[in-house]
Design a protein around this motif. Sequence first.
Motif: not given
Length: 240
Positions: A2, A5, A136, A168-171, A174, A239
Amino acid sequence: MTVSTSSIQTPNFDLDELNRKYETAHPSKILAWCVENIPTGLVQTSAFNVDDIVITDILYRELKHRTPVMFLDTLHHFPQTLELVSKVKDLYDLDLQVYKTPDVDTRAAFAAKYGEALWDSDIQQFHHLTKIEPLQRGLAELNAVAWITGRRRDQARTRSDMPVFELDSQQRLKVNPIASWTRKETWAYVFEHNVIYNPLHDQGYPSIGDEPITTPVAEGEDERAGRWRGSDKTECGIHI
């Protein structure tokens, strides 16, 4: 793994404005904006499909920008794909960054540790081990604040509303510079600029993934119909 962020310093860009401005722009204009506005932390992720190499050609040949190119070695690629990676690396003098599942270096070692044909018994775990976790980890180690993909809206219905710029999910930013292009436009660029590509594209594989789970596509089928054939799966998880 993980990634926090809080450690990712994404510039405060106005995505709505960027998407309005660059919705119909040529990919070279979009990539030029990236090079100018993201001086550090810009990464291209590439599976070395034809769309990916078009982007690399624009970055390296046209823009003269040695963007790090991240390749996920799943240990299950076609031999032709791995040969192409080597050729493209030499041709463009790529800053190639390869990431893979930790602690295994061959298909046999992967099978011994995680089970034979894991893609059949647990496709989600297979993709987590071979793609999602390495991606990641790679983005984190490369201090990426923005990453470039080779996705097009016409590749699949799940991509039909994809913006050019998103988070993206981690800010991280993209960027999908060929989002508005069609398959025909990609290949027109290839022939105009003599871009190298995977010979499997000429053998019925418009989209090339891992060898055990990629099949040729028949005339009239969706471009990505050969990926995960026989299932309702449309994305590996990178994605989503």
